[in-house]
Write an enzyme that holds these catalytic residues in place. Structure first.
Site, PDB file in Angstrom:
ATOM      1  N   ASN A   9       0.876  -1.177   0.000  1.00  6.56           N
ATOM      2  CA  ASN A   9       0.000   0.000   0.000  1.00  6.56           C
ATOM      3  C   ASN A   9       0.911   1.224   0.000  1.00  6.56           C
ATOM      4  O   ASN A   9       1.471   1.581   1.027  1.00  6.56           O
ATOM      5  CB  ASN A   9      -0.895  -0.027   1.250  1.00  6.56           C
ATOM      6  CG  ASN A   9      -1.721   1.239   1.402  1.00  6.56           C
ATOM      7  OD1 ASN A   9      -1.793   2.053   0.479  1.00  6.56           O
ATOM      8  ND2 ASN A   9      -2.341   1.415   2.560  1.00  6.56           N
ATOM      9  N   LYS A  11       0.122   4.219  -0.268  1.00 12.00           N
ATOM     10  CA  LYS A  11      -0.524   5.422   0.277  1.00 12.00           C
ATOM     11  C   LYS A  11      -0.255   6.613  -0.657  1.00 12.00           C
ATOM     12  O   LYS A  11      -0.123   6.401  -1.860  1.00 12.00           O
ATOM     13  CB  LYS A  11      -0.049   5.682   1.707  1.00 12.00           C
ATOM     14  CG  LYS A  11      -0.160   4.423   2.571  1.00 12.00           C
ATOM     15  CD  LYS A  11      -0.056   4.688   4.031  1.00 12.00           C
ATOM     16  CE  LYS A  11      -0.182   3.354   4.780  1.00 12.00           C
ATOM     17  NZ  LYS A  11      -0.359   3.502   6.206  1.00 12.00           N
ATOM     18  N   HIS A  95      -9.897   1.613   4.325  1.00 16.94           N
ATOM     19  CA  HIS A  95      -8.640   1.752   5.076  1.00 16.94           C
ATOM     20  C   HIS A  95      -8.869   2.721   6.237  1.00 16.94           C
ATOM     21  O   HIS A  95      -9.616   3.697   6.096  1.00 16.94           O
ATOM     22  CB  HIS A  95      -7.537   2.261   4.140  1.00 16.94           C
ATOM     23  CG  HIS A  95      -6.187   2.199   4.786  1.00 16.94           C
ATOM     24  ND1 HIS A  95      -5.766   3.136   5.689  1.00 16.94           N
ATOM     25  CD2 HIS A  95      -5.190   1.287   4.697  1.00 16.94           C
ATOM     26  CE1 HIS A  95      -4.549   2.802   6.125  1.00 16.94           C
ATOM     27  NE2 HIS A  95      -4.184   1.694   5.532  1.00 16.94           N
ATOM     28  N   GLU A  97      -7.232   5.049   7.364  1.00 17.50           N
ATOM     29  CA  GLU A  97      -6.944   6.460   7.073  1.00 17.50           C
ATOM     30  C   GLU A  97      -8.116   7.113   6.336  1.00 17.50           C
ATOM     31  O   GLU A  97      -8.359   8.312   6.480  1.00 17.50           O
ATOM     32  CB  GLU A  97      -5.629   6.566   6.280  1.00 17.50           C
ATOM     33  CG  GLU A  97      -4.433   6.269   7.179  1.00 17.50           C
ATOM     34  CD  GLU A  97      -3.220   5.693   6.489  1.00 17.50           C
ATOM     35  OE1 GLU A  97      -3.139   5.721   5.246  1.00 17.50           O
ATOM     36  OE2 GLU A  97      -2.329   5.194   7.215  1.00 17.50           O
ATOM     37  N   GLU A 166      -6.162  -4.555  10.268  1.00 16.54           N
ATOM     38  CA  GLU A 166      -5.110  -3.567  10.498  1.00 16.54           C
ATOM     39  C   GLU A 166      -5.427  -2.806  11.782  1.00 16.54           C
ATOM     40  O   GLU A 166      -6.182  -1.820  11.752  1.00 16.54           O
ATOM     41  CB  GLU A 166      -5.041  -2.575   9.336  1.00 16.54           C
ATOM     42  CG  GLU A 166      -4.660  -3.183   8.019  1.00 16.54           C
ATOM     43  CD  GLU A 166      -3.978  -2.171   7.117  1.00 16.54           C
ATOM     44  OE1 GLU A 166      -2.859  -2.435   6.686  1.00 16.54           O
ATOM     45  OE2 GLU A 166      -4.558  -1.096   6.881  1.00 16.54           O
ATOM     46  N   GLY A 172       1.885   2.328  10.720  1.00 22.85           N
ATOM     47  CA  GLY A 172       2.903   3.367  10.612  1.00 22.85           C
ATOM     48  C   GLY A 172       3.549   3.728  11.935  1.00 22.85           C
ATOM     49  O   GLY A 172       4.272   4.724  12.038  1.00 22.85           O
ATOM     50  N   SER A 210       2.637  -2.093  10.345  1.00 22.04           N
ATOM     51  CA  SER A 210       4.073  -2.199  10.626  1.00 22.04           C
ATOM     52  C   SER A 210       4.643  -3.581  10.341  1.00 22.04           C
ATOM     53  O   SER A 210       5.562  -4.031  11.023  1.00 22.04           O
ATOM     54  CB  SER A 210       4.379  -1.769  12.065  1.00 22.04           C
ATOM     55  OG  SER A 210       4.026  -0.409  12.256  1.00 22.04           O
TER      56      SER A 210
HETATM   57  P1  PGA Z   1       2.311   0.308   7.607  1.00 25.27           P
HETATM   58  O1  PGA Z   1       0.911   0.581   6.880  1.00 25.27           O
HETATM   59  O2  PGA Z   1       2.819  -1.006   7.094  1.00 25.27           O
HETATM   60  O3  PGA Z   1       3.165   1.467   7.207  1.00 25.27           O
HETATM   61  O4  PGA Z   1       2.038   0.265   9.079  1.00 25.27           O
HETATM   62  C1  PGA Z   1       0.008  -0.457   6.630  1.00 25.27           C
HETATM   63  C2  PGA Z   1      -1.243   0.099   6.027  1.00 25.27           C
HETATM   64  O5  PGA Z   1      -1.702   1.163   6.464  1.00 25.27           O
HETATM   65  O6  PGA Z   1      -1.819  -0.495   5.102  1.00 25.27           O
END
Ligand code: PGA
Length: 248
Positions: A9, A11, A95, A97, A166, A172, A210
């Site tokens: 991803n 982003k 997601h 976010e 998630e 993150g 992460s």
């Molecule tokens: P990350 O993000 O691996 O940077 O924690 C995962 C995601 O948000 O899909």
């Protein structure tokens, strides 16, 4: 057994030359045979570029969001059919976010999954609890509520979706759920899917938050973990390649 899926991803990261360099590094570093499937979920504006860079690579193309509507007066939106035009096979929906910064509700997420399915795109439905929700003991209720909305709208097609667990506190942050914590939630989600469909074993449940080269193997070894949704580490070719190698 169904192959695991490792989905990157990106982003809101990337650029024309950075994308080219990253995909070149991934393609040249990838061994001749890999045990898993790999997808890159990229910003919509780069779909055409990445589609062409991935030609003949065996990597699938993914998007990060789509409109809940079929088409028409929805300025700024991208429809499932438009994604399909660019060979998109997977699309993230819901997601955290997007839930957090764009006000996406469970009901909207369910409609987005429906639009994707209608166009032959596999929605990767993201669910996960915040730290406050986990600490107050609401984790199970939250993830089940999020998934229930998607099951409600997509009933008979539910075995065609993918799910990504998630935990918001792990995204993150460098804090990964332990393999046992991930497995616990994946098993809950699996049971919920089974109650809705006799085909629920076909649904891959990815872990995200992460995931990195050091923790991927243990997370991916859990019985209900069907792959990984990888944010930060998917932007670094050596890290992403190590995660791909860990998925057997
Ligand atoms: P990350 O993000 O691996 O940077 O924690 C995962 C995601 O948000 O899909």
């Amino acid at each position: 057994m169904k192959k695991k899926l490792i989905a990157g991803n990106w982003k809101m990261n990337g650029g024309l030359s950075a994308n080219e360099a990253l995909i070149h590094a991934l393609r040249s570093g990838l061994p001749a045979t890999v045990a898993c499937q790999v997808a890159l979920c990229v910003p919509s504006v780069y779909l055409a570029q990445v589609q062409s860079l991935l030609t003949g690579s065996g990597f699938d193309l993914g998007a990060q969001d789509l409109s809940a509507y079929e088409g028409g007066a929805y300025t700024g939106e991208v429809s499932a059919a438009m994604l399909r035009d660019y060979g998109v096979r997977y699309c993230l929906v819901g997601h955290s976010e997007r839930r957090q910064h764009h006000g996406e509700t469970d009901a909207m997420v369910a409609l987005k999954a429906q639009r994707a399915l209608a166009c032959g795109i596999t929605p990767i439905v993201c669910v996960g609890e915040t730290l406050a929700e986990r600490e107050s003991g609401a984790m199970e209720a939250v993830v089940k509520r999020q998934l229930a909305a998607v099951i409600h709208v997509n009933g008979h097609c539910i075995s065609e979706i993918m799910v990504a667990y998630e935990p918001v506190w792990a995204i993150g942050s460098g804090k990964t759920a332990s393999a046992a914590q991930a497995q616990e939630v994946h098993a809950l989600l699996r049971a919920q899917l089974k109650a809705a469909s006799s085909q629920a074993d076909r649904v891959s449940i990815l872990y995200g938050g992460s995931m990195n080269a050091a923790n991927a193997a243990e997370l991916l070894a859990q019985p209900d973990v069907g792959g990984g949704l990888v944010g930060g580490a998917s932007l670094k070719a050596p890290d992403f390649l190590s995660i791909i190698a860990a998925a057997r």
